[in-house]
Structure formats: C-alpha cells, structure tokens
Design an enzyme around this catalytic site. Structure first.
Site, PDB file in Angstrom:
ATOM      1  N   HIS A  84      33.806  -5.582  -3.172  1.00  0.00           N
ATOM      2  CA  HIS A  84      35.150  -5.994  -2.741  1.00  0.00           C
ATOM      3  C   HIS A  84      35.585  -4.967  -1.697  1.00  0.00           C
ATOM      4  O   HIS A  84      36.191  -3.955  -2.017  1.00  0.00           O
ATOM      5  CB  HIS A  84      36.118  -6.041  -3.929  1.00  0.00           C
ATOM      6  N   ASP A 101      23.891  16.316 -21.966  1.00  0.00           N
ATOM      7  CA  ASP A 101      23.587  16.674 -20.581  1.00  0.00           C
ATOM      8  C   ASP A 101      23.261  15.438 -19.738  1.00  0.00           C
ATOM      9  O   ASP A 101      22.656  15.546 -18.672  1.00  0.00           O
ATOM     10  CB  ASP A 101      22.430  17.666 -20.516  1.00  0.00           C
ATOM     11  N   GLU A 122      28.066 -19.354  -3.969  1.00  0.00           N
ATOM     12  CA  GLU A 122      28.621 -18.294  -3.114  1.00  0.00           C
ATOM     13  C   GLU A 122      27.609 -17.842  -2.079  1.00  0.00           C
ATOM     14  O   GLU A 122      26.453 -17.574  -2.393  1.00  0.00           O
ATOM     15  CB  GLU A 122      29.011 -17.095  -3.983  1.00  0.00           C
TER      16      GLU A 122
END
Length: 431
Positions: free
Chosen positions: A366, A41, A399
């Site tokens: 993205h 479950d 980044e």
C-alpha cells in the site's frame, strides 16, 4: 541481497528530486529500520525502511542518510552513515557495506561510520536553520511500536529545540507515487516472478491439497527467482474462507467443487507486486461460479479504463461502484428496490463488495500517494474488485497491477498472467 545490483543513478536522481523540494538552509535525516526482537536471541528478518532505500539504495540496518544541499562545505551535502564493519562482523554476520561498496550502491561520496554521527550532526546543525523529520503519515498507518525514526525525532527535538521543523513525508508521498522507468522495471520483475508462482500452482491445485501446501509452492518459486519471498502475508482462501478479506491462516483443505481465492505477490529488490486470482479446485467452474467470475472480470476491465491522468481516487471509486451495481443486478444478488432504497453512505453493492478497488503500489504494497491529488502518468495502481457471497460459500477477487500512461489505457504489469476463465481451466487440465 538476492536481487541484482540496481544502477545507483536511480538513487542519485531520487535524492535530487527530494532536495529540490527542501526549503533553504535545511537538513533532512532518514533512518533505517530496527531489527525487531522476537524473544531470547531471536529476531525477525530485517526489512529496510523504504524511504532511506528510495533515497540511497542502502539495504542495511543501522544506516542513516543526511541531506544538506545548502551546506557551506561540499562534504556535508550528502552523508551516508554506516555501522563500521570489520573481520569479526564479516565472520559472524556476513558481508556489510564498506565505504567503497556504499559509494558504488548509492553514489554518495561521503560515507561516515555511525560512531561519528552525533559529532557530525552537531557541526551540521550550527549551519542549518531547519530540520526535515520523517514521520509516518500514510493513510493506513496504525503503528504502535516506537521505531528507530521515532526515537531519533524525539532525541533531535530535545537536543536542538531552537531549529525549525518541516516534514519529509508530503514530499516523499508525491515523489514515490510517480515511478521512474527503472522502478517500473523492478516492479515488472516482481510481477514476472509472481507469474511463475501462479503458473506453478495451476499444475498443483486439486481436491485434498492443503492451503499451506499451495503457499509453500509459491514461496519455493519466489525464492528460486531472487525474491526474498512474499511482498505481504499471502491469502490462500478456499471455499467460504474467501469471504474473510484478510484470511491468512491458510490451514484448510481444498475441497472438490470449491473455489480457491489467491491474493499473493512476490517482492523484488524491495518493490512489491500484488496479485489476486480465483481458480476452481477441481479444475472447472460451475455455471454459477463462472457467471460471478465473469462479472468480477468485467468490473476489473472497465475500472482499469478509468485509471487515466487527472482521475481523482474518490470519484473513481464512485464510478466503479456504479459498474459493480449493474453486475450485481444482473446476477440477481441485488434488485432495483435495493438500489433505490440504498444508504448513500453505504451503497447497496457494498453488501457483496465491501473494500476499495485500487491502491498505490511500489516499495510498499500500500504505497505512498496523496489520494486527494489527481492521478499522474507512471503512478502504479492495483485494480482488485471482488464479489463475496457467504450464502453460496464462495468469494471471487481478481487483481492486476497497472501503470497509468500519459494517454490511453494503463499498461498492465500482469498482462501475461492468466485470468480468463477458459484459459485457467485449460491450464489446470493440461489442455
């Protein structure tokens, strides 16, 4: 939801932009995501389909949005279908959207319980000529699981075969790629939460720490700042692990003298941030590590300047390749013969920098955006060059997330996150 309430005017405006692009006398349907089972479950945590969230703000399973701007009756022009809630559901599953609360969230006046969807759609289809279906056409998509949207499209085509079909995705690709100011504020919040996580681990990383312990520090800081957690599976890659681009095991020890590549980002209100930083496990870069680090940083800074209105994504990456080639020559990783004899389909720099430099960012890490169309103001892109040197046992990627401006250089949503080598060393050493 953990995040603060979002002004419904954002979703009202998003719907207006979408319906303005629809053909006359047409209907568009958007479905929520499924709750996916694990076994027994158990289920995965629910994550809303970004398109229905973008257009309605509904962040709940078993929701359907119907848009029919040319409907002959006003109550059929916008409908949000929700699973009917009751006291039993509230006790076992928690609060669900009531009709009143759904209007507050979305600005949609006609809220209908899901049990009446097919009856309502039958009436709507007698008035409409065309249906917009919402297929996944993202350039990176590789979906093997049949989604709730897929099942609906199959059922609809079988049930209403005489209607014309149009695609929602090209409209959404263009709309979602250009952010409203309110969206940029939500993305800034995601980046600010990421900053808190990064500053936290600068005081935590040292030789002997496990990669998963660093992941846990990020998760702790993200959750305590109203984020659901990571916007994508985090990469915590020490030493040679950094040369595996999608290293997600995060189960190794950080060792003295190694570099640690971090590719992590918090989500906030379903919007993503996407950060990469590379730091020295021992708190100091070696001369060689610093030289490569500064080369990557230079490529990032110069690449960022190219992100202006009118730039084409494909041409941008060619230019970044030229910048990277120059840096690799300076580091002695390439020589002139390597460049002169390179295969144009796989330039010499690809040996050390094999991935792209930028991708759209937004509700998806993205995100949507048609790469063959010129860049526009208020598009958000990552800038993430890297140099990976397996022979030397390390890789470096840096980044930031930037917003294209109408003129001048992009605005850096991560401008406050430390990136200069000297600042990182200073923070790691309590200086």
């Amino acid at each position: 939801m953990k995040y603060h309430a979002i002004d419904r005017e954002l979703f009202i405006a998003n719907r207006a932009k979408f319906t303005a692009q629809m053909k006359p006398n047409s209907v568009a349907i958007f479905n929520s995501n499924d709750i996916y089972p694990v076994s027994a479950d158990s289920t995965l945590p629910f994550a809303q389909h970004r398109d229905i969230f973008y257009l309605s703000g509904a962040d709940q399973e078993e929701s359907i949005l119907l848009l029919f701007p040319d409907a002959p009756y006003a109550h059929l022009r916008e409908i949000l279908f929700l699973r009917e809630t009751n006291e039993h559901i509230a006790i076992w599953e928690g609060e669900k959207l009531t009709k009143e609360r759904a209007f507050e969230v979305s600005g949609i006046r006609n809220i209908v319980w899901l049990q009446d969807f097919q009856k309502t759609l039958k009436e709507v289809m007698t008035y409409a000529d065309t249906m917009y279906i919402n297929t996944n056409e993202h350039y990176r998509s590789a979906v093997e699981t049949q989604t709730r949207e897929d099942r609906f499209i199959k059922w609809w085509k079988e049930t209403y075969p005489a209607h014309k079909v149009e695609k929602s995705n090209p409209i959404l690709q263009r709309l979602r790629s250009v952010k409203e100011n309110q969206e940029l504020a939500l993305m800034q919040m995601a980046c600010d939460i990421t900053e808190k996580g990064f500053r936290r681990i600068l005081n935590f990383v040292k030789p002997g720490v496990m990669e998963y312990e660093i992941e846990a520090e990020f998760a702790h800081e993200f959750l305590r700042n109203r984020s659901k957690g990571f916007a994508y599976t985090p990469i915590i890659a020490s030493g040679a692990n950094a040369n595996v681009l999608h290293y997600i095991e995060n189960n190794q020890e950080c060792k003295a003298g190694d570099l640690l590549l971090l590719d992590v980002g918090a989500e906030y209100a379903n919007y993503s941030s996407d950060l990469s930083r590379t730091i020295p496990v021992s708190g100091r870069f070696t001369d060689r590590q610093r030289a490569v680090y500064n080369a990557v940083l230079k490529v990032k800074n110069e690449a960022t300047q190219l992100l202006v209105p009118g730039t084409l994504w494909k041409e941008y990456h060619v230019e970044v390749g030229k910048i990277m080639t120059s840096e690799l020559l300076g580091l002695g990783l390439l020589d002139k013969a390597d460049v002169q004899n390179e295969d144009p389909a796989w330039p010499a720099y690809k040996k050390y920098f094999m991935h792209g430099t930028s991708h759209h960012l937004g509700l998806d890490t993205h995100d949507y955006g048609l790469l063959y169309e010129p860049m526009q103001p208020n598009m958000v892109f990552t800038v993430e060059p890297g140099i990976y040197i397996p022979a030397e046992g390390f890789g470096i990627r840096l980044e930031d997330d930037v917003v294209i401006q109408a003129s001048g250089a992009p605005f850096n949503l991560m401008r406050n996150i430390p990136i200069e080598a000297a600042e990182i060393e200073s923070l790691m050493n309590g200086e």
